[in-house]
Design a protein around this motif. Sequence first.
Motif, PDB file in Angstrom:
ATOM      1  N   THR A   1      33.508  59.308   8.002  1.00  0.00           N
ATOM      2  CA  THR A   1      32.972  60.221   6.994  1.00  0.00           C
ATOM      3  C   THR A   1      33.861  61.466   6.868  1.00  0.00           C
ATOM      4  O   THR A   1      33.808  62.153   5.853  1.00  0.00           O
ATOM      5  CB  THR A   1      31.535  60.645   7.338  1.00  0.00           C
ATOM      6  OG1 THR A   1      31.494  61.166   8.675  1.00  0.00           O
ATOM      7  CG2 THR A   1      30.578  59.471   7.231  1.00  0.00           C
TER       8      THR A   1
ATOM      9  N   ILE B   1      34.561  50.639   6.666  1.00  0.00           N
ATOM     10  CA  ILE B   1      33.313  51.195   7.182  1.00  0.00           C
ATOM     11  C   ILE B   1      33.602  52.624   7.609  1.00  0.00           C
ATOM     12  O   ILE B   1      34.554  52.875   8.345  1.00  0.00           O
ATOM     13  CB  ILE B   1      32.786  50.378   8.367  1.00  0.00           C
ATOM     14  CG1 ILE B   1      32.485  48.935   7.947  1.00  0.00           C
ATOM     15  CG2 ILE B   1      31.541  51.036   8.957  1.00  0.00           C
ATOM     16  CD1 ILE B   1      32.104  48.021   9.098  1.00  0.00           C
TER      17      ILE B   1
ATOM     18  N   PRO C   1      32.004  55.401   9.670  1.00  0.00           N
ATOM     19  CA  PRO C   1      30.950  55.847  10.575  1.00  0.00           C
ATOM     20  C   PRO C   1      30.803  57.364  10.556  1.00  0.00           C
ATOM     21  O   PRO C   1      31.778  58.100  10.354  1.00  0.00           O
ATOM     22  CB  PRO C   1      31.430  55.375  11.958  1.00  0.00           C
ATOM     23  CG  PRO C   1      32.566  54.434  11.690  1.00  0.00           C
ATOM     24  CD  PRO C   1      33.161  54.880  10.389  1.00  0.00           C
TER      25      PRO C   1
ATOM     26  N   ALA D   1      24.038  57.520  16.164  1.00  0.00           N
ATOM     27  CA  ALA D   1      23.956  56.060  16.233  1.00  0.00           C
ATOM     28  C   ALA D   1      24.491  55.557  17.567  1.00  0.00           C
ATOM     29  O   ALA D   1      25.341  56.188  18.199  1.00  0.00           O
ATOM     30  CB  ALA D   1      24.750  55.434  15.088  1.00  0.00           C
TER      31      ALA D   1
ATOM     32  N   GLU E   1      25.368  49.533  16.775  1.00  0.00           N
ATOM     33  CA  GLU E   1      24.840  49.510  15.410  1.00  0.00           C
ATOM     34  C   GLU E   1      25.904  49.222  14.368  1.00  0.00           C
ATOM     35  O   GLU E   1      25.572  48.939  13.212  1.00  0.00           O
ATOM     36  CB  GLU E   1      24.124  50.830  15.108  1.00  0.00           C
ATOM     37  CG  GLU E   1      22.842  50.999  15.907  1.00  0.00           C
ATOM     38  CD  GLU E   1      22.054  52.233  15.528  1.00  0.00           C
ATOM     39  OE1 GLU E   1      21.331  52.188  14.508  1.00  0.00           O
ATOM     40  OE2 GLU E   1      22.150  53.247  16.255  1.00  0.00           O
ATOM     41  N   ILE E   2      27.161  49.270  14.753  1.00  0.00           N
ATOM     42  CA  ILE E   2      28.214  48.950  13.785  1.00  0.00           C
ATOM     43  C   ILE E   2      28.456  47.444  13.703  1.00  0.00           C
ATOM     44  O   ILE E   2      28.976  46.938  12.706  1.00  0.00           O
ATOM     45  CB  ILE E   2      29.529  49.684  14.126  1.00  0.00           C
ATOM     46  CG1 ILE E   2      30.409  49.789  12.879  1.00  0.00           C
ATOM     47  CG2 ILE E   2      30.288  49.002  15.274  1.00  0.00           C
ATOM     48  CD1 ILE E   2      31.587  50.733  13.030  1.00  0.00           C
TER      49      ILE E   2
ATOM     50  N   LEU F   1      27.328  45.004  10.513  1.00  0.00           N
ATOM     51  CA  LEU F   1      28.096  45.173   9.274  1.00  0.00           C
ATOM     52  C   LEU F   1      29.523  44.657   9.439  1.00  0.00           C
ATOM     53  O   LEU F   1      30.072  44.037   8.517  1.00  0.00           O
ATOM     54  CB  LEU F   1      28.111  46.640   8.848  1.00  0.00           C
ATOM     55  CG  LEU F   1      28.808  46.944   7.517  1.00  0.00           C
ATOM     56  CD1 LEU F   1      28.268  46.080   6.380  1.00  0.00           C
ATOM     57  CD2 LEU F   1      28.667  48.430   7.175  1.00  0.00           C
TER      58      LEU F   1
ATOM     59  N   TYR G   1      31.665  51.355   3.151  1.00  0.00           N
ATOM     60  CA  TYR G   1      30.292  51.380   3.635  1.00  0.00           C
ATOM     61  C   TYR G   1      30.107  52.536   4.622  1.00  0.00           C
ATOM     62  O   TYR G   1      30.737  52.568   5.669  1.00  0.00           O
ATOM     63  CB  TYR G   1      29.943  50.064   4.322  1.00  0.00           C
ATOM     64  CG  TYR G   1      29.795  48.910   3.365  1.00  0.00           C
ATOM     65  CD1 TYR G   1      28.556  48.554   2.848  1.00  0.00           C
ATOM     66  CD2 TYR G   1      30.908  48.173   2.956  1.00  0.00           C
ATOM     67  CE1 TYR G   1      28.415  47.504   1.961  1.00  0.00           C
ATOM     68  CE2 TYR G   1      30.792  47.120   2.070  1.00  0.00           C
ATOM     69  CZ  TYR G   1      29.537  46.792   1.572  1.00  0.00           C
ATOM     70  OH  TYR G   1      29.419  45.760   0.691  1.00  0.00           O
TER      71      TYR G   1
ATOM     72  N   ILE H   1      27.998  54.566   7.352  1.00  0.00           N
ATOM     73  CA  ILE H   1      26.930  54.434   8.343  1.00  0.00           C
ATOM     74  C   ILE H   1      26.807  55.779   9.040  1.00  0.00           C
ATOM     75  O   ILE H   1      27.531  56.076   9.989  1.00  0.00           O
ATOM     76  CB  ILE H   1      27.240  53.336   9.386  1.00  0.00           C
ATOM     77  CG1 ILE H   1      27.504  51.997   8.716  1.00  0.00           C
ATOM     78  CG2 ILE H   1      26.095  53.201  10.375  1.00  0.00           C
ATOM     79  CD1 ILE H   1      27.784  50.872   9.699  1.00  0.00           C
ATOM     80  N   ASP H   2      25.908  56.614   8.545  1.00  0.00           N
ATOM     81  CA  ASP H   2      25.870  57.992   9.076  1.00  0.00           C
ATOM     82  C   ASP H   2      24.467  58.594   9.123  1.00  0.00           C
ATOM     83  O   ASP H   2      24.317  59.817   9.237  1.00  0.00           O
ATOM     84  CB  ASP H   2      26.791  58.889   8.263  1.00  0.00           C
ATOM     85  CG  ASP H   2      26.278  59.172   6.852  1.00  0.00           C
ATOM     86  OD1 ASP H   2      25.318  58.496   6.428  1.00  0.00           O
ATOM     87  OD2 ASP H   2      26.820  60.063   6.187  1.00  0.00           O
TER      88      ASP H   2
END
Length: 251
Positions: free
Chosen positions: A143, A183, A185, A216, A220-221, A224, A241, A243-244
């Motif tokens: 991110t 992805i 994160p 997280a 959890e990654i 995906l 994608y 994931i945050d």
Amino acid sequence: MDLKLEGRGVIVTGASRGLGWSAARALADEGANVLAVGRSEASLQVLARGSYAGSIHPQVCDMRDRAQVAALAEIAVERLGRLDVVINNAGIAPAANFLEMDMAVLDETMEVNVASIAVLSQAAGRTFIAQGEGGRIVNIVSTSGILGKATLAAYSASKGAAIQLTKALAAEWARHDIQVNAIAPGAFSTEAQAYVTGNADILAKRVRKIPARRMAEPDEIGPLVCYLSSPLAKFVTGAIYVIDGGETAKQ
């Protein structure tokens, strides 16, 4: 759901700890054969023990050495029998006040976080085309490449570049049945975040910024990563994608 990863050959870089470790195990759990790449041979050997012996294959590599990185595709074919997926996870995140930062830090960060992705993706893309069955590349970005982070200028710039590289390769290689996704994160409770997780006050401040009100867990990654590595995701390409826990959604 059967993700049809049984027997697939996968490279995971940065697999000796953190998200790469979790991704390698998740893929192996789905039946993939994984070339686990990292700098620490001892950590990679631990990763490949027990039920993962025979499905996770350790490979030491310095991601700053382009010749070593380029050779990974050929090594994967030799050791796994084929190459179907690359997970570009290796990265560094040096923190520094930009006014005081040595530009050598920027050079090294771009080498590891961008150039290694380009070099390995090129080698893998050639292998995929030669095999004639397409392939998948998943780049683990951040991110920070979307929002930017103070004291992480080099890291943020590198992850932003990796996001654009993902999109460019997706557009160029779609006709070869090669899907390229990323992805991004947010806050994951990994060794790299020990400074945050090890201090209750800092952790509380960090968690307040996340709508989910938690960090997280590394595992959890995995789901995906496995989906984007799967033949079921053949029409998914050029996607980023996040994931945050909703952190970027509130910006």
